[in-house]
Design a protein around this motif. Sequence first.
Motif, PDB file in Angstrom:
ATOM      1  N   ILE A 136     -36.705  -0.120  -9.181  1.00 28.88           N
ATOM      2  CA  ILE A 136     -35.639  -0.745  -9.348  1.00 28.88           C
ATOM      3  C   ILE A 136     -34.700  -0.402  -8.472  1.00 28.88           C
ATOM      4  N   ILE A 137     -34.308   1.067  -8.488  1.00 22.88           N
ATOM      5  CA  ILE A 137     -33.311   1.915  -7.625  1.00 22.88           C
ATOM      6  C   ILE A 137     -33.638   1.592  -6.186  1.00 22.88           C
ATOM      7  N   LEU A 138     -34.902   1.614  -5.923  1.00 23.76           N
ATOM      8  CA  LEU A 138     -35.325   1.703  -4.517  1.00 23.76           C
ATOM      9  C   LEU A 138     -35.169   0.024  -3.951  1.00 23.76           C
ATOM     10  N   GLN A 139     -35.642  -0.714  -4.943  1.00 22.19           N
ATOM     11  CA  GLN A 139     -35.392  -2.200  -4.369  1.00 22.19           C
ATOM     12  C   GLN A 139     -33.845  -2.518  -4.065  1.00 22.19           C
ATOM     13  N   ASN A 140     -32.689  -1.928  -4.777  1.00 28.40           N
ATOM     14  CA  ASN A 140     -31.658  -2.338  -4.607  1.00 28.40           C
ATOM     15  C   ASN A 140     -30.722  -1.519  -3.655  1.00 28.40           C
ATOM     16  N   LEU A 141     -31.335  -0.538  -2.893  1.00 29.44           N
ATOM     17  CA  LEU A 141     -30.540   0.580  -1.927  1.00 29.44           C
ATOM     18  C   LEU A 141     -30.243  -0.444  -0.827  1.00 29.44           C
ATOM     19  N   GLU A 142     -30.751  -1.542  -0.403  1.00 30.87           N
ATOM     20  CA  GLU A 142     -30.202  -2.313   0.766  1.00 30.87           C
ATOM     21  C   GLU A 142     -29.433  -3.236   0.404  1.00 30.87           C
ATOM     22  N   HIS A 143     -28.674  -3.283  -0.622  1.00 35.43           N
ATOM     23  CA  HIS A 143     -27.852  -4.402  -0.825  1.00 35.43           C
ATOM     24  C   HIS A 143     -27.039  -4.634   0.222  1.00 35.43           C
ATOM     25  N   ARG A 144     -26.544  -6.086   0.082  1.00 31.70           N
ATOM     26  CA  ARG A 144     -25.570  -6.300   1.491  1.00 31.70           C
ATOM     27  C   ARG A 144     -24.220  -5.819   1.142  1.00 31.70           C
ATOM     28  N   ASP A 145     -23.851  -5.661   0.018  1.00 29.81           N
ATOM     29  CA  ASP A 145     -22.612  -5.172  -0.438  1.00 29.81           C
ATOM     30  C   ASP A 145     -22.662  -3.426  -0.239  1.00 29.81           C
ATOM     31  N   ALA A 146     -21.736  -2.852   0.764  1.00 28.06           N
ATOM     32  CA  ALA A 146     -21.803  -1.648   1.018  1.00 28.06           C
ATOM     33  C   ALA A 146     -21.396  -0.866  -0.514  1.00 28.06           C
TER      34      ALA A 146
END
Length: 862
Positions: A136-146
């Motif tokens: 779950i952590i790795l999936q959300n690393l590239e979130h569009r919000d910095a």
Amino acid sequence: MHPIIFSKMDFSQSNLFGYIEDLQELTIIERPVRRSLKTPEEIERLTVDEELSDIERAVYLLSSGQDIQGTSVVANLPVLMRQNPAETLRRVLPKIREVLHVAGVEMQLTAAVSFLTVLQEESVSIHTYSHSFLHIILQNLEHRDAGVSNAWLETLLAVIEALPKETIRHEILNPLVSKAQLSQTLQSRLVSCKIMGKLANKFEAHIIKREILPLVKSLCHDVEYEVRTCMCRQLEHIAQGIGTELTKTVVLPELVELARDEGSSVRLAAFETLVNLLDMFDADDRSQTVLPLVKSFCEKSFKADESILVSLSFHLGKLCNGLYGIFTPEQHLRFLEFYKKLSTLGLQQENGHNDNQLQLQTLEQEKKYISVRKNCAYNFPAMIVFVDPKNFHLELYSIFFCLCHDPEVPVRYTMAMSFYEVAKLLNSGVYTIHKELVTLLQDESLEVLDALVGHLPEILELMTNGGENSGSESKLLSIPDLIPALTTAEQRAATSLKWRTHEKLLQKYACLPHIISSDQIYYRFLHRMLTIILTNNVLPVQKAAARTLCVYLRYNRKQEQRHEVIQKLIEQLGQGKSYWNRLRFLDTCEFIMELFSKSFFCKYFFLPVLELTHDPVANVRMKLCYLLPKVKSTLKIPTDKHLLQQLELCIRKLLCQEKDKDVLTIVKRTVLELDRMEISVDVFQKRFYENDLLDQEKERQEHLLLEMEQLEKEKQQNEGRSTNVNDKIFEKKRRDSKTSSVLAKSITLSVPVNSSGTSAGKEEKKSKLVRSQSFSTQALHPKYSNIDKCPNKSSATGYTSSVSGMGKGCMLSFSDDSFRTHSTGNSGNAAFPSSSSSRNLFNSADQKSNGNKETQSRKMSM
């Protein structure tokens, strides 16, 4: 009754329209409030069945609830993991994973924090955590919000510290190869840079060389300057992971190339990384590679690249000392001049500039110059090491003066913070900066004063003693303006609204008995403390003043002054009209019990404290009840048997006559506590070993104060008498030179005849005087937060001990110059009288003084 007067109102058309507009604004303000109210249908949707368990409620809210309810469940995840980890992982976590795909920023940030909390609390094993949470952590690393991406990255970096190597290699390092490619997004490459800096400390050097360093080189040559900057800052961590050899062959060439990059932020990152890695480079690398780069940075900073100026000034101290061994005398002088130029940047009008050009300086430039001078103040101790403290006055004193008088508060604040370090480095030459100490004490900004006060006792100790190796015997000769500066600083703090600074200042002023003489404290500070207790409205400030006053009283060397202060404490506080003063009297009595011997408290303060059992204010009686166990602990049987009877009588009256329910409850509780207490006796007991030794030491020091005062009086009388005798002899010699030899013989013969009966007493007084002088010259170096506490190092063989056997921590330090200037290196071995009661000690001292006066009169008559 007074008539009601209505103000005249203007109902003209213009004013009436103004009233209407005001009413319309009020209705506009009210509209959002009405819209925010929930309708019955919305309340129905937000209502959850109370019979559901925590797990079922969490699943229900994540499935059909609103965003705010889902966020609440995610925030409560650590609690669910502590209560039922198995069910939470099986039912709740999959729902959170589904919701996070479409969740807003608030829920994403909350989830990142909750996942990190679960890791820190170790609710599950690291294997289970990596299996359930890591994906779950790795999936959300590239979130569009910095912001969201950085939050998940911080969680991942913390997880990497706990994960085993194999898991890191398969789950993080292998996917990282593809994420660091140029085809990936900018955010993905930035994340890859930070992860590689963390992985450098997790693997062996050969794995880093084979799998990580190729990615590092690729990212150092990335087309985006943000990626090059980020990777450049991670080179420090990578160098620490790969060792000195690979750093020299791989990292250093990359840093040299990045230091010449077209992007200013990249050059700045390369410069800071070079400074931080100086210890890993040998002398050749420093002289051939690092030093030329640093010189070019310094030259460009004033000309074309001012962005590096702030960073350069911050790291200059570390840089100069790191390259010290390879500097030539010319280079040494050049860097010193460069530091001096930075220290006055923005204050002096440079050549070729006129007033109009100076006015054109932007606000941004002015802030930058202030930051540069602040950094120079921060690096000042390092620059003293760079030039050697012996050369301080010649090389750096003018810069020190300018920084202490800088027009900007942040610069002076930084100098005040580093003043103690400067004083330590100067050691015996500390007298050269005494004027700046006085200047900072009188600074118009209380922030500067607050920064200086932190180490004020240590600074004053160095200033007045002139350093460790100095033979200075006379205090305050080097700082004539110290006492006015200290009093001015206290008055300014008292008139301000920053009571914490005032409290801190009063606490630090407890060091003054070791700095200045007893008379100076009495006339300049002691009465001021009493005034603060009586007039100040801030309780912590009053307590700080009370404790400092007790310290001054503890080290006061004149019995008459001590009695005067004690009388004022009893009359103005203990018997004061305001109940607030009587409460402060009880606080002061607590400090008296802490700092003085039991006998001293019983002699002067025991009965005044018991008088407050009849106080008309319930709060005073209540505070007294809390204090009674400590009061009882000061008694010794059988000496204080009558005081114990007075205490029991007061308690009986409280039990019988008290009408306030709260006070009566505390009285009953206190009676039970007093019944369980054991009272110490005059005879030494093993169960009271430590307390008896400490009290014995305090009492012995109090008795020694009386002895020293008496010996000082006798010494002054003897000096005056010898002066008169010498004058008479000289006059007789002048009148009749023929009979001078006869007179001299008669004098020399009469002296032993008259003193034969009291020769033993004179020898004893002489030994006591030598002992007291050596006692007063021994320096006390306590921790100033508890200047008055003495360690229990006394002998357990009774209540007599010699001065030479006293521990340094338990020695009083007095500041009277008359004792210091005539001190000898020997300390006598005469024993002190037994400490059965300080009341007897004070009385015996008075009788002794009267007896000594009679003996002296008999000597004169003979």
